[in-house]
Design an enzyme around this catalytic site. Sequence first.
Site, PDB file in Angstrom:
ATOM      1  N   TYR A 154     -55.491  36.517  -7.307  1.00  0.00           N
ATOM      2  CA  TYR A 154     -54.815  38.005  -7.665  1.00  0.00           C
ATOM      3  C   TYR A 154     -55.680  38.625  -6.960  1.00  0.00           C
ATOM      4  O   TYR A 154     -54.951  39.692  -5.718  1.00  0.00           O
ATOM      5  CB  TYR A 154     -54.404  38.642  -8.788  1.00  0.00           C
ATOM      6  CG  TYR A 154     -53.950  39.733  -9.153  1.00  0.00           C
ATOM      7  CD1 TYR A 154     -52.963  40.443  -8.153  1.00  0.00           C
ATOM      8  CD2 TYR A 154     -54.742  40.813  -8.707  1.00  0.00           C
ATOM      9  CE1 TYR A 154     -52.346  41.754  -8.756  1.00  0.00           C
ATOM     10  CE2 TYR A 154     -54.092  42.205  -9.289  1.00  0.00           C
ATOM     11  CZ  TYR A 154     -52.771  42.919  -9.426  1.00  0.00           C
ATOM     12  OH  TYR A 154     -52.804  44.158  -9.530  1.00  0.00           O
ATOM     13  N   LYS A 158     -54.870  40.697  -3.090  1.00  0.00           N
ATOM     14  CA  LYS A 158     -55.072  42.020  -2.488  1.00  0.00           C
ATOM     15  C   LYS A 158     -55.909  42.545  -2.139  1.00  0.00           C
ATOM     16  O   LYS A 158     -55.638  43.629  -0.811  1.00  0.00           O
ATOM     17  CB  LYS A 158     -55.127  42.479  -4.260  1.00  0.00           C
ATOM     18  CG  LYS A 158     -53.942  42.952  -5.342  1.00  0.00           C
ATOM     19  CD  LYS A 158     -52.828  43.897  -4.882  1.00  0.00           C
ATOM     20  CE  LYS A 158     -51.548  43.636  -5.477  1.00  0.00           C
ATOM     21  NZ  LYS A 158     -49.889  43.793  -5.245  1.00  0.00           N
TER      22      LYS A 158
HETATM   23  N1  LIG Z   1     -49.651  47.710 -13.369  1.00  0.00           N
HETATM   24  C1  LIG Z   1     -50.994  48.178 -13.622  1.00  0.00           C
HETATM   25  O1  LIG Z   1     -51.870  47.896 -13.616  1.00  0.00           O
HETATM   26  C2  LIG Z   1     -51.909  47.938 -11.895  1.00  0.00           C
HETATM   27  C3  LIG Z   1     -52.577  48.198 -11.302  1.00  0.00           C
HETATM   28  C4  LIG Z   1     -52.783  47.887  -9.938  1.00  0.00           C
HETATM   29  C5  LIG Z   1     -52.247  47.412  -8.880  1.00  0.00           C
HETATM   30  N2  LIG Z   1     -50.690  47.335  -9.226  1.00  0.00           N
HETATM   31  C6  LIG Z   1     -49.840  46.357  -8.364  1.00  0.00           C
HETATM   32  O2  LIG Z   1     -48.344  46.729  -8.425  1.00  0.00           O
HETATM   33  C7  LIG Z   1     -47.517  46.141  -8.161  1.00  0.00           C
HETATM   34  C8  LIG Z   1     -46.048  46.497  -9.316  1.00  0.00           C
HETATM   35  O3  LIG Z   1     -46.420  46.132 -10.284  1.00  0.00           O
HETATM   36  P1  LIG Z   1     -46.394  46.365 -12.020  1.00  0.00           P
HETATM   37  O4  LIG Z   1     -47.418  46.707 -13.414  1.00  0.00           O
HETATM   38  O5  LIG Z   1     -44.908  47.522 -11.878  1.00  0.00           O
HETATM   39  O6  LIG Z   1     -45.464  45.413 -12.538  1.00  0.00           O
HETATM   40  P2  LIG Z   1     -44.210  44.751 -12.872  1.00  0.00           P
HETATM   41  O7  LIG Z   1     -44.413  43.600 -13.371  1.00  0.00           O
HETATM   42  O8  LIG Z   1     -44.069  46.020 -14.055  1.00  0.00           O
HETATM   43  O9  LIG Z   1     -43.166  45.042 -12.386  1.00  0.00           O
HETATM   44  C9  LIG Z   1     -42.702  43.837 -11.402  1.00  0.00           C
HETATM   45  C10 LIG Z   1     -41.995  43.518 -10.703  1.00  0.00           C
HETATM   46  O10 LIG Z   1     -41.578  42.800  -9.347  1.00  0.00           O
HETATM   47  C11 LIG Z   1     -40.714  41.859  -9.997  1.00  0.00           C
HETATM   48  N3  LIG Z   1     -41.610  40.118  -9.072  1.00  0.00           N
HETATM   49  C12 LIG Z   1     -42.275  39.864  -9.276  1.00  0.00           C
HETATM   50  N4  LIG Z   1     -41.994  38.825  -8.693  1.00  0.00           N
HETATM   51  C13 LIG Z   1     -40.877  39.089  -7.239  1.00  0.00           C
HETATM   52  C14 LIG Z   1     -40.605  38.135  -6.555  1.00  0.00           C
HETATM   53  N5  LIG Z   1     -41.668  37.106  -6.092  1.00  0.00           N
HETATM   54  N6  LIG Z   1     -40.077  38.953  -5.676  1.00  0.00           N
HETATM   55  C15 LIG Z   1     -39.587  39.863  -6.010  1.00  0.00           C
HETATM   56  N7  LIG Z   1     -39.330  40.697  -7.018  1.00  0.00           N
HETATM   57  C16 LIG Z   1     -40.728  39.692  -7.794  1.00  0.00           C
HETATM   58  C17 LIG Z   1     -40.480  41.947 -11.046  1.00  0.00           C
HETATM   59  O11 LIG Z   1     -39.377  40.713 -11.776  1.00  0.00           O
HETATM   60  C18 LIG Z   1     -40.632  43.062 -11.812  1.00  0.00           C
HETATM   61  O12 LIG Z   1     -39.537  43.617 -11.570  1.00  0.00           O
HETATM   62  C19 LIG Z   1     -48.222  44.882  -8.491  1.00  0.00           C
HETATM   63  O13 LIG Z   1     -48.020  44.719  -6.579  1.00  0.00           O
HETATM   64  C20 LIG Z   1     -49.085  44.637  -8.811  1.00  0.00           C
HETATM   65  O14 LIG Z   1     -49.934  44.216  -8.417  1.00  0.00           O
HETATM   66  C21 LIG Z   1     -49.966  47.047 -10.599  1.00  0.00           C
END
Ligand SMILES: NC(=O)c1ccc[n+]([C@@H]2O[C@H](COP(=O)([O-])OP(=O)(O)OC[C@H]3O[C@@H](n4cnc5c(N)ncnc54)[C@H](O)[C@@H]3O)[C@@H](O)[C@H]2O)c1
Length: 265
Positions: A154, A158
């Site tokens: 991951y 990123k």
């Molecule tokens: N939550 C954290 O701590 C955090 C920290 C840093 C970065 N991020 C990044 O933020 C973004 C969102 O994370 P989140 O925590 O809101 O996740 P989440 O799991 O709450 O939401 C992610 C959404 O993406 C959808 N999804 C997954 N794979 C997919 C695909 N192949 N095509 C289309 N949709 C898809 C899922 O169904 C879900 O609705 C991600 O890129 C994640 O890496 C999150």
Amino acid sequence: MRFQGKVVIVTGGGDGIGRATSLRLASEGATVVVFDINPAGAEASVAAITAAGGTALALAGSVTSESDIAAGLAATIAAYGKLDVLVNNAGFALKATQPELDIEHWDREMDGNLKGAWLCARAAMPLLMQAGGRGNIVNIGSVNGLMYFGNPAYSAAKAGLLSLTKSLAVEYGPRGVRTNMVSPGTIQTNAEAWTKRIKRDPKIFEKLSRWYPVGRVGKPEDIAAAVCYLAADEAGFCNGTNLVVDGGLTAGMPIMADELLAERN
Ligand SMILES: NC(=O)c1ccc[n+]([C@@H]2O[C@H](COP(=O)([O-])OP(=O)(O)OC[C@H]3O[C@@H](n4cnc5c(N)ncnc54)[C@H](O)[C@@H]3O)[C@@H](O)[C@H]2O)c1
């Protein structure tokens, strides 16, 4: 109303950061297309937007599928006639450490977090170039792309996304499309990686708060605000930038600093 008259696609807009971003964009006037692999999540985000008086469309599809992306863009054009902003937010973390990682999960994490964003950017670019010099992409990165916090595949994806952000910015800036990135620290969402950690330790977010100089982990709305800034016309001179939204997590190493400063006494 910075997004009045603008059409925005948010990938992974069916939950967490993507949902908060979709709601915030819509509250500022955007017509939002919520593109998510989970149709129920996308529908729920759209229902929340329309209940608040906004305009949105739910589309089911995966960012790893060229045909889903093409269908999503075609549906967006059929419904609204144009595209102004793409938010590459879909992403997920699977394997926590190197020994757990195998080729199948390496590929899935690379595809879902990096290749998918590239496929979406590539397909959307011709439309964004028609947005009168105001088209732009916001990629959602992570502090994992900057420092080691576990989840090696991951994190590599990123870090790659940061490089992709820069190459898109430099190649398409002259053609009227900006590309920027937001790199969140820990954000309290229902993402699978967090759900698993909460099962092991229900107080995980409280514990992690100690590492954050602001005294808390992040909320999806913290990231939504940063995305909206970069996507808005007022950020017209931001291109290829990485806005780290992490409460100061990567600003320093307090334990090391304590040791360093203790030496003086
Ligand atoms: N939550 C954290 O701590 C955090 C920290 C840093 C970065 N991020 C990044 O933020 C973004 C969102 O994370 P989140 O925590 O809101 O996740 P989440 O799991 O709450 O939401 C992610 C959404 O993406 C959808 N999804 C997954 N794979 C997919 C695909 N192949 N095509 C289309 N949709 C898809 C899922 O169904 C879900 O609705 C991600 O890129 C994640 O890496 C999150």
